[in-house]
Design an enzyme around this catalytic site. Structure first.
Site, PDB file in Angstrom:
ATOM      1  N   LYS A 188       7.283  -6.219  15.172  1.00  0.00           N
ATOM      2  CA  LYS A 188       7.578  -4.838  14.752  1.00  0.00           C
ATOM      3  C   LYS A 188       8.403  -4.126  15.828  1.00  0.00           C
ATOM      4  O   LYS A 188       9.299  -3.342  15.510  1.00  0.00           O
ATOM      5  CB  LYS A 188       6.279  -4.063  14.479  1.00  0.00           C
ATOM      6  CG  LYS A 188       5.474  -4.537  13.286  1.00  0.00           C
ATOM      7  CD  LYS A 188       6.147  -4.333  11.935  1.00  0.00           C
ATOM      8  CE  LYS A 188       6.286  -2.882  11.537  1.00  0.00           C
ATOM      9  NZ  LYS A 188       6.867  -2.747  10.172  1.00  0.00           N
ATOM     10  N   TYR A 216       9.181   1.979   8.841  1.00  0.00           N
ATOM     11  CA  TYR A 216       7.836   2.232   9.389  1.00  0.00           C
ATOM     12  C   TYR A 216       7.498   1.192  10.450  1.00  0.00           C
ATOM     13  O   TYR A 216       7.843   0.016  10.326  1.00  0.00           O
ATOM     14  CB  TYR A 216       6.786   2.187   8.272  1.00  0.00           C
ATOM     15  CG  TYR A 216       7.038   3.246   7.230  1.00  0.00           C
ATOM     16  CD1 TYR A 216       6.516   4.530   7.364  1.00  0.00           C
ATOM     17  CD2 TYR A 216       7.870   2.981   6.135  1.00  0.00           C
ATOM     18  CE1 TYR A 216       6.796   5.514   6.420  1.00  0.00           C
ATOM     19  CE2 TYR A 216       8.150   3.967   5.194  1.00  0.00           C
ATOM     20  CZ  TYR A 216       7.611   5.223   5.349  1.00  0.00           C
ATOM     21  OH  TYR A 216       7.901   6.203   4.426  1.00  0.00           O
ATOM     22  N   ASP A 226      13.658 -11.241  -0.822  1.00  0.00           N
ATOM     23  CA  ASP A 226      12.968 -11.917   0.274  1.00  0.00           C
ATOM     24  C   ASP A 226      13.672 -11.530   1.567  1.00  0.00           C
ATOM     25  O   ASP A 226      14.834 -11.908   1.789  1.00  0.00           O
ATOM     26  CB  ASP A 226      12.998 -13.438   0.048  1.00  0.00           C
ATOM     27  CG  ASP A 226      12.224 -14.175   1.134  1.00  0.00           C
ATOM     28  OD1 ASP A 226      11.817 -13.534   2.125  1.00  0.00           O
ATOM     29  OD2 ASP A 226      12.031 -15.392   0.984  1.00  0.00           O
ATOM     30  N   THR A 271       2.403  -8.008   7.314  1.00  0.00           N
ATOM     31  CA  THR A 271       1.312  -7.233   7.919  1.00  0.00           C
ATOM     32  C   THR A 271       0.056  -8.067   8.217  1.00  0.00           C
ATOM     33  O   THR A 271      -0.961  -7.499   8.625  1.00  0.00           O
ATOM     34  CB  THR A 271       0.905  -6.050   6.998  1.00  0.00           C
ATOM     35  OG1 THR A 271       0.646  -6.560   5.692  1.00  0.00           O
ATOM     36  CG2 THR A 271       1.974  -4.986   6.933  1.00  0.00           C
ATOM     37  N   GLN A 282       0.846  -1.214   0.000  1.00  0.00           N
ATOM     38  CA  GLN A 282       0.000   0.000   0.000  1.00  0.00           C
ATOM     39  C   GLN A 282       0.877   1.259   0.000  1.00  0.00           C
ATOM     40  O   GLN A 282       0.725   2.155  -0.814  1.00  0.00           O
ATOM     41  CB  GLN A 282      -0.856   0.050   1.261  1.00  0.00           C
ATOM     42  CG  GLN A 282      -1.832  -1.067   1.450  1.00  0.00           C
ATOM     43  CD  GLN A 282      -2.820  -0.709   2.535  1.00  0.00           C
ATOM     44  OE1 GLN A 282      -3.871  -0.134   2.246  1.00  0.00           O
ATOM     45  NE2 GLN A 282      -2.508  -1.014   3.786  1.00  0.00           N
ATOM     46  N   TYR A 322       2.504  -9.935  15.683  1.00  0.00           N
ATOM     47  CA  TYR A 322       2.813  -8.853  14.741  1.00  0.00           C
ATOM     48  C   TYR A 322       3.434  -7.666  15.479  1.00  0.00           C
ATOM     49  O   TYR A 322       4.506  -7.178  15.102  1.00  0.00           O
ATOM     50  CB  TYR A 322       1.530  -8.422  14.006  1.00  0.00           C
ATOM     51  CG  TYR A 322       1.673  -7.137  13.218  1.00  0.00           C
ATOM     52  CD1 TYR A 322       2.399  -7.100  12.037  1.00  0.00           C
ATOM     53  CD2 TYR A 322       1.076  -5.948  13.662  1.00  0.00           C
ATOM     54  CE1 TYR A 322       2.540  -5.912  11.317  1.00  0.00           C
ATOM     55  CE2 TYR A 322       1.200  -4.768  12.948  1.00  0.00           C
ATOM     56  CZ  TYR A 322       1.933  -4.754  11.778  1.00  0.00           C
ATOM     57  OH  TYR A 322       2.077  -3.577  11.073  1.00  0.00           O
TER      58      TYR A 322
END
Ligand SMILES: NC(=O)c1ccc[n+]([C@@H]2O[C@H](COP(=O)([O-])OP(=O)(O)OC[C@H]3O[C@@H](n4cnc5c(N)ncnc54)[C@H](OP(=O)(O)O)[C@@H]3O)[C@@H](O)[C@H]2O)c1
Length: 293
Positions: free
Chosen positions: A128, A98, A35, A61, A11, A124
């Site tokens: 992160k 990000y 990858d 994500t 996105q 997740y």
């Protein structure tokens, strides 16, 4: 400036490929060409391209799937960012990365600032957070931009899903107890490019002086319900809707493998203070994203 953009089909990455173009030569790559679970292939990118700036828009994500694929999520979100930071540091290249509001547990009750304690609820968010820690431990010239509820109209997102459901179901049930900042991928990429333009032509030193974690998301907060209602209001083809009403629901009504923070709104004042930029109100951004005018 030579820019290595990773995740160009995502996105955010798709938008970045366009907004970064005026800054220099953009080398855009994505899976399966690269990858990020393969350490050596990440290192090879630096030898091959010798970038001056790396913008990492890749991420694992799939929040629910991450619960059953923790190794892959950790490799892409937790370990790869550290390798990027290490390689970038060695050749004096700057790194933009990000991260997510899901590093928080949602119990604070008001918008999170950068110094608030993290406590991810799922794989997740933990992966992160590991990526953030890997980058900050290495140092160099980096910015970690934590954002939330990212949408685009190009890939499946909450916005495209609500539009799809509105054409199939007379009643939509939307949760009222999840609160965050809807963030347009387009606006986020625009602000990223504009902040980088301010540092030209000495990006590495300029970013190193300002390095750190910043919150950068759409201004204002919304519940999923409010967001869904705004999506329906801005639908460019309302005549295609069959939906008659949007009913309130609770997160607990829709059990998912991953637990999500309920109130994970981000306070983005620090970014605005340091860079003089910010994202517009989420309603304005949504309207601009969906309107043909
Ligand atoms: N989406 C959100 O609501 C949200 C909220 C908060 C923060 N963020 C953060 O914002 C950033 C951008 O998110 P986004 O929504 O643009 O993500 P996205 O649309 O899912 O794009 C991520 C890109 O990374 C690629 N990727 C996944 N695994 C890879 C691997 N092993 N090697 C190389 N590339 C790989 C994906 O490829 P495939 O499509 O082939 O998997 C995809 O092109 C991420 O850091 C994300 O954590 C997103």
């Amino acid at each position: 400036m030579r820019i290595l953009l990773l995740g160009k089909y995502g996105q955010l990455g798709w938008e970045l490929q366009r907004t970064l173009a005026p800054l220099g030569e953009v080398i855009g790559l994505d899976y399966p060409e690269i990858d990020l679970t393969q350490t050596q292939s990440i290192r090879n990118l630096f030898k091959e391209h010798r970038p001056q700036l790396i913008v990492n828009a890749t991420a694992y994500t799939a929040v629910d799937r991450a619960e059953s694929e923790p190794e892959i999520a950790l490799a892409v979100n937790g370990q790869a960012p550290g390798i990027l930071a290490e390689e970038a540091q060695q050749i004096k290249a700057a790194l933009i990365h990000y991260s997510t509001d899901y590093v928080f547990d949602g119990s604070k009750g008001s918008a999170y600032v950068e110094t608030d304690a993290t406590n991810p609820l799922g794989v997740y968010g933990s992966s992160k957070l590991a990526g953030e820690q890997a980058i900050t431990q290495i140092g160099g010239a980096y910015l970690i931009l934590r954002t939330s509820w990212v949408y685009s109209l190009r890939r499946p997102s909450f916005v495209t899903k609500v539009l799809e459901w509105s054409r199939q179901q007379p009643v939509l049930r939307m949760v009222t107890d999840q609160v965050a900042n809807p963030t347009s991928a387009r606006m986020l990429s625009e602000v990223t490019a504009q902040l980088l333009a301010r540092g030209l032509p000495i990006t590495f030193d300029w970013l190193k002086e300002r390095r750190g974690i910043y919150h950068l998301a759409g201004s204002g907060i919304a519940t999923r319900m409010e967001w869904a209602q705004a999506i329906l209001r801005n639908d460019p083809h309302p005549q295609e809707q069959v939906v008659q009403s949007v009913e309130p629901a609770l997160t607990a009504d829709f059990p998912t493998p991953a637990q999500r923070p309920l109130f994970s709104a981000l306070n983005c004042d620090l970014f605005r203070q340091i860079f003089g930029l910010g994202l517009p109100d989420w309603r304005t951004a949504l309207q601009l994203s969906m309107s043909a005018d």
